[in-house]
Design an enzyme around this catalytic site. Structure first.
Site, short mmCIF file in Angstrom:
data_model
loop_
_atom_site.label_atom_id
_atom_site.label_comp_id
_atom_site.label_asym_id
_atom_site.label_seq_id
_atom_site.Cartn_x
_atom_site.Cartn_y
_atom_site.Cartn_z
N ASP A 208 19.80 14.36 27.28
CA ASP A 208 20.22 12.97 27.28
C ASP A 208 19.30 12.14 26.40
OD1 ASP A 208 17.98 11.62 29.08
OD2 ASP A 208 18.53 13.51 30.04
N ASP A 210 17.54 9.51 27.51
CA ASP A 210 16.76 8.69 28.42
C ASP A 210 17.49 7.36 28.62
OD1 ASP A 210 14.37 8.95 30.05
OD2 ASP A 210 13.57 7.25 28.94
#
Length: 288
Positions: A208, A210
């Site tokens: 991802d 973050d």
């Protein structure tokens, strides 16, 4: 010396396929129980040991992983090279979910963990200026590229305590610091591997962005799990290529990882705590 590869699997990786003579071996450690039994066997004729960092079924949080027991157990099994595989968030647009980063530096922001095998009664200071092994890291990068994974060479890993993900303010701060990825488990693992004189490489599997990214304002756990599954398959492909790259005969590490304690122990012999010295039999027996 014979090569023995240890793999510490992170979120989404709880076993390794294709091991000949595979069996789960419990290992006793004076530092407590490891995360789980260790899966041992041979891959490509090379001895392997696999440890699920969070335990099978994911029972340990990043803060409760028994890091000292894990490293000690791998040392007792004769592991010469540790490959740490872990899920991470990305601080850079060009480090996309599904990409892998070969980490070479860390910023340790953890605070609730025991970070050394040494202490009162046997003090030691090892250098972690260069906390990963370039030889082992290069092998991981080559294995990943051969497996068709988009690999990035070098990166700074921000180790946070967790288990919560970052606030947006924290995420933006870490980007300003120049960090590349964020995770919760490579510290104190890398420091302890250095104290144990075991070569260590870190493979960060990006799941991802973050919480800094304008188009990905928060870490969605459902998206992370979906990416984790794909990353787990890639990581297994990478690991299966390592035996051929590392070979069976193990020469001394050209970067000195296996001699990190050479001048590290400071406590005079007659002042050492016998109980602590006994616990250090596997980790530091070579110098004690």
């Amino acid at each position: 010396m014979q090569t023995k590869i240890g793999v510490i699997g992170g979120s989404g990786i709880y076993d390794i396929d294709g091991l000949e003579g595979a069996k789960w071996v419990p290992v006793d450690s004076p530092w407590g129980d490891p995360s789980d039994a260790i899966l041992t066997g041979k891959l490509g004729g090379i001895d392997m040991a696999f440890l699920p960092r969070h335990g099978r079924g994911h029972v340990h949080s990043p803060s409760t992983v028994p890091y000292r027991a894990n490293i000690d157990a791998l040392k007792r099994l004769g592991v010469t090279d540790i490959i740490s595989v872990s899920a991470c968030g990305s601080f850079r647009e060009d480090l996309a979910p599904g990409d892998f980063v070969i980490v070479d530096q860390f910023i340790d922001r953890t605070f609730a963990r025991e970070k050394s095998f040494f202490g009162t009664g046997c003090v030691a200071h090892v250098s972690v200026a260069h906390p990963t092994c370039p030889r082992l890291s290069d092998a991981c990068e080559t294995a990943g590229r051969d497996a068709g994974i988009k690999m990035h060479s070098g990166g700074i890993y921000l180790a946070m305590e967790g288990p919560q993900f970052s606030s947006q303010a924290e995420s933006l701060l870490y980007r300003q610091w120049g960090c590349d990825v964020i995770g919760m488990t490579n510290m104190p693992e890398a420091k302890l591997a250095r104290e144990a004189e075991i070569c260590y490489a870190s493979v960060a599997m990006i799941t991802d962005y973050d919480s800094w990214h304008p188009d990905h304002g928060a870490v969605e756990v459902s998206d992370v799990i979906k990416t984790l599954q794909g990353n787990g398959t890639k990581a297994r492909d990478l690991v299966t290529r390592l035996p051929a790259l590392l070979g069976g005969e193990r020469s001394p590490c050209p970067h000195g990882c296996d001699r990190a304690l050479e001048y590290a122990v400071m406590t005079a012999v007659d002042k050492r705590d016998p109980a602590l010295a006994a616990k250090l039999d596997a980790i530091a027996g070579r110098v004690l």
